[in-house]
Design an enzyme around this catalytic site. Structure first.
Site, short mmCIF file in Angstrom:
data_model
loop_
_atom_site.label_atom_id
_atom_site.label_comp_id
_atom_site.label_asym_id
_atom_site.label_seq_id
_atom_site.Cartn_x
_atom_site.Cartn_y
_atom_site.Cartn_z
N ALA A 37 0.82 -1.23 0.00
CA ALA A 37 0.00 0.00 0.00
C ALA A 37 0.85 1.28 0.00
CB ALA A 37 -0.95 -0.01 1.20
N HIS A 39 3.66 1.71 -1.76
CA HIS A 39 3.93 1.97 -3.19
C HIS A 39 2.66 2.50 -3.87
CE1 HIS A 39 6.91 -1.43 -2.46
NE2 HIS A 39 7.68 -0.46 -2.89
N GLN A 63 22.72 -1.79 -5.40
CA GLN A 63 22.49 -1.16 -4.10
C GLN A 63 22.48 -2.16 -2.96
OE1 GLN A 63 18.54 0.41 -5.55
NE2 GLN A 63 17.91 0.07 -3.43
N GLY A 149 8.94 7.49 -1.45
CA GLY A 149 8.32 7.38 -0.13
C GLY A 149 9.24 7.91 0.97
N GLN A 150 8.65 8.56 1.96
CA GLN A 150 9.43 9.08 3.09
C GLN A 150 10.03 7.96 3.94
OE1 GLN A 150 7.48 11.89 5.93
NE2 GLN A 150 8.88 10.92 7.39
N LYS A 151 9.49 6.75 3.79
CA LYS A 151 10.01 5.61 4.57
C LYS A 151 11.53 5.50 4.42
CE LYS A 151 10.29 1.16 5.83
NZ LYS A 151 11.16 0.72 4.74
N SER A 187 6.76 -2.18 4.42
CA SER A 187 8.02 -2.42 3.74
C SER A 187 7.92 -3.77 3.06
CB SER A 187 9.16 -2.46 4.77
OG SER A 187 10.30 -3.10 4.23
N SER A 188 8.54 -3.89 1.90
CA SER A 188 8.53 -5.20 1.22
C SER A 188 9.22 -6.24 2.10
CB SER A 188 9.24 -5.10 -0.12
OG SER A 188 8.61 -4.12 -0.91
O1 PAF Z 1 13.30 2.66 -2.77
C1 PAF Z 1 13.47 1.77 -3.61
O2 PAF Z 1 12.63 0.90 -3.83
C2 PAF Z 1 14.78 1.75 -4.39
O3 PAF Z 1 15.84 2.14 -3.61
C3 PAF Z 1 14.73 2.54 -5.71
C4 PAF Z 1 14.49 4.02 -5.45
C5 PAF Z 1 13.60 2.01 -6.58
C6 PAF Z 1 16.04 2.39 -6.46
O4 PAF Z 1 16.31 1.07 -6.75
#
Ligand code: PAF
Length: 282
Positions: A37, A39, A63, A149-151, A187-188
């Site tokens: 929700a 996203h 990342q 998202g601010q998360k 969060s996922s």
């Molecule tokens: O917040 C995320 O899901 C990721 O860090 C992003 C911004 C899509 C970059 O991979």
């Protein structure tokens, strides 16, 4: 128009440029999929505020550190696309790793200063990977507005400074954290939690909300506030606390006395799952 799934980066750029040439405002929502929700609230902001919404779904390997959860990260494109099809999204961009990082790709972004503390210290290379993929997505989707998202508060600061420093012609909107009824930030990675850990995880948001309550009652001393927050995490038997920090939201430097403008940030492990959260204290 129905939702199109595009996997080819150059095709994406072509489609977005056509929309821009036709005078449409384009919105970009970058994600790594496993949509929830939080996203969907970004998607709604985009479909409400722009004419053409592109959602990107790409689990960006650069990342993640080698010790992190790249392989386990939840991936279910079909489910994500089904979810998005009810939200007026125009394009889902779901590229392969090879198409985003072809053999020989070796250029990366040195992220701005705000990438150094907190997540930057604990996850070396993380923001280099984030800044690089976000810039690539900005190049492939020259959107009018991009929604984050601010998360991931520090991430939003890194991207905002990158936009400023590199004169990227994109307006960035940061949307509020979406929380479960008991306060847990969506969060996922919450999908990794066992029912017992899910219960335990609420201590993270509780610790931040407790800081906010104490501030409303008049406490401004950062060390007292942090002590109280850490006690809540300890009471919940949260094993590894990476940080609870009270910082200036512009510079991310710690404050000794909180003000209306301070943000509280936390990162901790629940079992082997690392969760982050944050809360403005005003
Ligand atoms: O917040 C995320 O899901 C990721 O860090 C992003 C911004 C899509 C970059 O991979």
């Amino acid at each position: 128009m129905s939702l199109a799934i595009i996997t080819d980066p150059s095709k994406l750029l072509e489609v977005v440029n056509q929309q821009k040439a036709a005078g449409r405002q384009v919105g970009l929502v970058p994600t790594m999929g496993a949509l929830h929700a939080g996203h969907l609230s970004l998607v709604q902001q985009s479909t409400l505020g722009t004419d053409f919404t592109v959602v990107t779904i790409f689990v960006n390997p650069t990342q993640f550190a080698p010790t992190e959860d790249l392989d386990q990260y939840p991936r279910d494109l079909q489910r994500d696309v089904e979810l998005l099809s009810g939200y007026g999204v125009d394009v889902v961009f779901a590229p392969s790793v090879n198409s985003m990082y072809p053999a020989g790709a070796s250029t990366s972004i040195v992220p701005p200063e705000v990438a150094r503390p907190l997540e930057g210290e604990l996850r070396p290379g993380h923001f280099e990977g984030v800044a690089t993929i976000v810039l690539k997505l900005f190049n492939l989707v020259p959107a009018d507005v991009a929604f984050f998202g601010q998360k991931d508060f520090q991430q939003t600061r890194v991207i905002a400074d990158m936009i400023r420093d590199l004169n990227i012609p994109i307006d960035m909107k940061v949307c509020p954290i979406v929380r479960e009824a008991d306060g847990l930030a969506l969060s996922s990675r919450n999908a990794y939690l066992t029912p017992e850990q899910r219960q335990q995880a609420t201590a993270i948001s509780q610790s931040l909300f407790h800081i906010k309550t104490l501030v409303a009652e008049g406490q401004t001393d950062a060390s007292e506030l942090l002590k109280a927050a850490l006690q809540i995490l300890a009471d919940a038997a949260i094993g590894q606390i990476d940080y609870v920090s009270l910082v200036d939201p512009q510079t991310l430097t710690p404050v000794t006395q909180v003000s209306d403008n301070t943000i509280a940030l936390a990162a901790a492990y629940v079992g082997s799952t690392r969760l982050i959260d944050n809360l403005f204290l005003n």
